[in-house]
Structure formats: C-alpha cells, structure tokens
Design an enzyme around this catalytic site. Structure first.
Site, PDB file in Angstrom:
ATOM      1  CD  GLN A  72     -28.441 -21.680  50.315  1.00  0.00           C
ATOM      2  OE1 GLN A  72     -27.841 -20.630  50.103  1.00  0.00           O
ATOM      3  NE2 GLN A  72     -29.378 -21.775  51.230  1.00  0.00           N
ATOM      4  CG  ASN A  73     -25.927 -27.230  53.965  1.00  0.00           C
ATOM      5  OD1 ASN A  73     -25.697 -26.019  53.882  1.00  0.00           O
ATOM      6  ND2 ASN A  73     -26.718 -27.736  54.880  1.00  0.00           N
ATOM      7  CG  ASP A  94     -23.591 -31.376  54.869  1.00  0.00           C
ATOM      8  OD1 ASP A  94     -24.583 -32.045  54.519  1.00  0.00           O
ATOM      9  OD2 ASP A  94     -23.687 -30.333  55.555  1.00  0.00           O
ATOM     10  CB  THR A 116     -30.245 -20.565  54.230  1.00  0.00           C
ATOM     11  OG1 THR A 116     -29.627 -19.639  53.322  1.00  0.00           O
ATOM     12  CG2 THR A 116     -31.739 -20.579  53.990  1.00  0.00           C
ATOM     13  CB  SER A 117     -27.771 -15.848  56.100  1.00  0.00           C
ATOM     14  OG  SER A 117     -26.978 -16.127  54.960  1.00  0.00           O
ATOM     15  CE1 TYR A 137     -14.620 -26.691  49.121  1.00  0.00           C
ATOM     16  CE2 TYR A 137     -12.639 -25.797  48.105  1.00  0.00           C
ATOM     17  CZ  TYR A 137     -13.951 -25.639  48.517  1.00  0.00           C
ATOM     18  OH  TYR A 137     -14.590 -24.433  48.343  1.00  0.00           O
ATOM     19  CG  HIS A 180     -24.112 -23.478  46.703  1.00  0.00           C
ATOM     20  ND1 HIS A 180     -24.333 -22.702  47.809  1.00  0.00           N
ATOM     21  CD2 HIS A 180     -24.747 -22.853  45.681  1.00  0.00           C
ATOM     22  CE1 HIS A 180     -25.073 -21.656  47.477  1.00  0.00           C
ATOM     23  NE2 HIS A 180     -25.348 -21.722  46.192  1.00  0.00           N
TER      24      HIS A 180
HETATM   25  N1  APR Z   1     -30.465 -24.330  63.135  1.00  0.00           N
HETATM   26  C1  APR Z   1     -31.009 -23.544  62.174  1.00  0.00           C
HETATM   27  N2  APR Z   1     -30.406 -22.436  61.722  1.00  0.00           N
HETATM   28  C2  APR Z   1     -29.221 -22.093  62.264  1.00  0.00           C
HETATM   29  C3  APR Z   1     -28.603 -22.859  63.274  1.00  0.00           C
HETATM   30  C4  APR Z   1     -29.286 -24.038  63.716  1.00  0.00           C
HETATM   31  N3  APR Z   1     -28.782 -24.825  64.666  1.00  0.00           N
HETATM   32  N4  APR Z   1     -27.431 -22.261  63.602  1.00  0.00           N
HETATM   33  C5  APR Z   1     -27.305 -21.173  62.824  1.00  0.00           C
HETATM   34  N5  APR Z   1     -28.384 -21.055  62.008  1.00  0.00           N
HETATM   35  C6  APR Z   1     -28.685 -20.052  60.990  1.00  0.00           C
HETATM   36  C7  APR Z   1     -27.975 -18.716  61.165  1.00  0.00           C
HETATM   37  O1  APR Z   1     -28.727 -17.875  62.029  1.00  0.00           O
HETATM   38  C8  APR Z   1     -27.943 -18.183  59.738  1.00  0.00           C
HETATM   39  O2  APR Z   1     -29.098 -17.433  59.421  1.00  0.00           O
HETATM   40  O3  APR Z   1     -28.206 -20.549  59.753  1.00  0.00           O
HETATM   41  C9  APR Z   1     -27.920 -19.463  58.885  1.00  0.00           C
HETATM   42  C10 APR Z   1     -26.593 -19.749  58.235  1.00  0.00           C
HETATM   43  O4  APR Z   1     -26.337 -18.775  57.277  1.00  0.00           O
HETATM   44  P1  APR Z   1     -24.978 -18.776  56.431  1.00  0.00           P
HETATM   45  O5  APR Z   1     -23.842 -19.041  57.337  1.00  0.00           O
HETATM   46  O6  APR Z   1     -24.976 -17.537  55.624  1.00  0.00           O
HETATM   47  O7  APR Z   1     -25.117 -20.074  55.501  1.00  0.00           O
HETATM   48  P2  APR Z   1     -25.872 -20.235  54.108  1.00  0.00           P
HETATM   49  O8  APR Z   1     -27.091 -19.385  54.054  1.00  0.00           O
HETATM   50  O9  APR Z   1     -26.023 -21.697  53.898  1.00  0.00           O
HETATM   51  O10 APR Z   1     -24.796 -19.670  53.104  1.00  0.00           O
HETATM   52  C11 APR Z   1     -25.106 -19.708  51.742  1.00  0.00           C
HETATM   53  O11 APR Z   1     -22.917 -18.985  51.144  1.00  0.00           O
HETATM   54  O12 APR Z   1     -20.648 -19.098  51.500  1.00  0.00           O
HETATM   55  C12 APR Z   1     -21.686 -19.495  50.685  1.00  0.00           C
HETATM   56  O13 APR Z   1     -21.776 -21.327  49.239  1.00  0.00           O
HETATM   57  C13 APR Z   1     -21.808 -20.995  50.601  1.00  0.00           C
HETATM   58  O14 APR Z   1     -23.770 -22.383  50.534  1.00  0.00           O
HETATM   59  C14 APR Z   1     -23.163 -21.271  51.178  1.00  0.00           C
HETATM   60  C15 APR Z   1     -23.900 -19.970  50.905  1.00  0.00           C
END
Ligand code: APR
Length: 230
Positions: free
Chosen positions: A86-87, A89, A171-172, A53, A104
């Site tokens: 969820q970020n 930052d 977000t996924s 971190y 988070h």
């Molecule tokens: N603009 C928009 N979306 C994007 C971009 C972009 N430039 N680049 C990638 N993505 C999309 C991807 O296609 C994906 O669906 O952002 C999503 C990111 O998904 P994850 O990596 O799973 O991130 P997130 O959903 O924030 O994860 C949730 O998981 O590990 C934990 O606590 C952590 O907060 C995090 C949580």
C-alpha cells in the site's frame, strides 16, 4: 517453489524514517489525509497537493530501505515472492525485490489527468503544478486517492489466492479494499502478521501474530522460512 505473498503498509517503512498514517492522528506529514489524498482535495487545491507530493518525493530521496525490506529480497532464493504494497515509496524496489504490486500508486511517477494509462517516471524530481505530459495534458501524482478505484486490486486478489504463505506487515488493515485481501487466502495458507502495536485483536484462524517491528521481525521470519526450504 512455494509462493510467499507479502501485504505491506506504512509500518514497513517506519524504520526507514517515513511516518505511518494512523500513528500520526490521521495526518500525513502534518496534513489532513483528505486534503492531500482525495479527489476532493485535488479539485479544491491542486497546487497544494502537487507541492505536498513534491515534498514526499524529496523526502524519499533521503531515506533508505531497512533490514525488513532487505530480508524480503532474500526470500526470492527459495520462494516465488510477491509484494503487494500500500506504500507509495520505492523502498521495496531499492532493496532489490523483483515482483511488486503497488496498490496505491507510486511517488516516483506522475500520470496524465486526461489519460489514466499515460504514466511517466519522474524519479525524485520536483514537478510544479502545471507541468504537462509530452502530449500536452496536465500531470498529476500517480497516487490512488480516496474516492478513486484501485486498478491493481484484481491482480492483487489473484496473487493472494496463489499464496502458500501470506505475511501482513505494518498495516492497520483499516483501508479497503486492500484490507480485504487477506480474505482471499486459501484455507491451507500459512498466515503471519507483523506489527509492534497489535496483538490479538485480529481474529483470523491460523494467524500467527509477531508483535515486533518490520526491521526486527522480518529478518528472523525470513531466516526461518529459508531454513524450512533448505
Ligand atoms: N514495523 C511494523 N509495523 C509498524 C511499525 C514498524 N516499525 N511502526 C508502526 N507499525 C504499524 C502500526 O502499528 C500500524 O498498525 O503499522 C501500521 C500502520 O498503519 P497505517 O498508518 O494505518 O498505514 P496503512 O495501513 O499502510 O494505511 C493504509 O491508508 O492513508 C491511506 O493510502 C494510505 O496506503 C495508506 C492506507
């Protein structure tokens, strides 16, 4: 003023230079997520987790909000705007958004390992393992790890229920309880999803999917929403 609620994830900050999680094969900056973001990981190797971190904080000091973050700030002129992120930052804050709920946790804060509510601002500073809070207890990153409760969830649900417009961006939707928030939107709420890699797999009545990046799609969507209120 109508209410816009934005649910943002790692993709929101991708164009600022912060990697997403699931596009990196479940790794967070080359570390297994469970090693650096779980209670088990912390108990096994708190020095490594602390150092991880510290590196994320140093990286955050080097990046800037992108056009997507900045567009969301402009929404505030015509909408009550709430960002549920969820970020960990602080790029929404640095873009100027006023109402942000961090589901988070936050990289720029640490908290007492003993007293959950004793949270301290540390900025982008390096804090070696063993740093104590003013009351003498060990500090840990102010991050919600896997295996921990999500204290801001009730507030996030309440705000989601108030949304006239709900924008999901970058977000996924794989991590709960955050991913379940969309189920709390009202039936008359307009819903948008912005993600360059996901198209029609989300079957949600009335959801408009914009297959583009946050920095490109958000300014356009914000302009459209502002024009609707003009
Ligand atoms: N603009 C928009 N979306 C994007 C971009 C972009 N430039 N680049 C990638 N993505 C999309 C991807 O296609 C994906 O669906 O952002 C999503 C990111 O998904 P994850 O990596 O799973 O991130 P997130 O959903 O924030 O994860 C949730 O998981 O590990 C934990 O606590 C952590 O907060 C995090 C949580």
């Amino acid at each position: 003023m109508p209410t816009v609620v934005v649910l943002s994830g790692a993709g929101m900050s991708a164009e600022s230079g912060i990697k997403t999680f699931r596009d990196s094969n479940g790794l967070w900056e080359n570390h297994d997520i469970m090693t650096v973001a779980s209670m088990e990981g912390w108990y096994k190797n708190p020095e490594l987790v602390t150092e991880f971190y510290n590196q994320r904080r140093a990286q955050l000091a080097e990046v800037e909000p992108n056009a997507g973050h900045i567009a969301l700030k402009h929404l505030e002129s015509a909408y009550r705007t709430v960002i549920i992120t969820q970020n960990v930052d602080d790029l929404h804050e640095r873009a100027g958004s006023k109402h942000i709920v961090h589901l988070h946790g936050e990289l720029t804060k640490m908290r007492s390992t003993q007293y959950q509510s004793d949270v301290y601002e540390v900025g982008y500073d390096e804090k070696p393992y063993g740093t104590l809070c003013p009351k003498g207890t060990l500090l840990r990153p102010h991050i919600v790890w896997f295996g921990e409760a999500v204290p801001m969830m009730d507030e996030a649900i309440k705000l989601t229920q108030e949304a006239d417009i709900f924008i999901i961006v970058g977000t996924s939707l794989e991590v709960y309880p955050a991913a379940g928030l969309v189920d709390y939107t009202r039936s008359d709420c307009k819903k948008f999803l912005i993600d360059p890699n996901r198209h029609s797999e989300l079957k949600m009545p009335g959801l408009r999917v914009i297959s583009d990046t946050a920095a490109k799609a958000l300014p356009a969507l914000v302009n459209q929403l502002l024009a609707e209120q003009a």
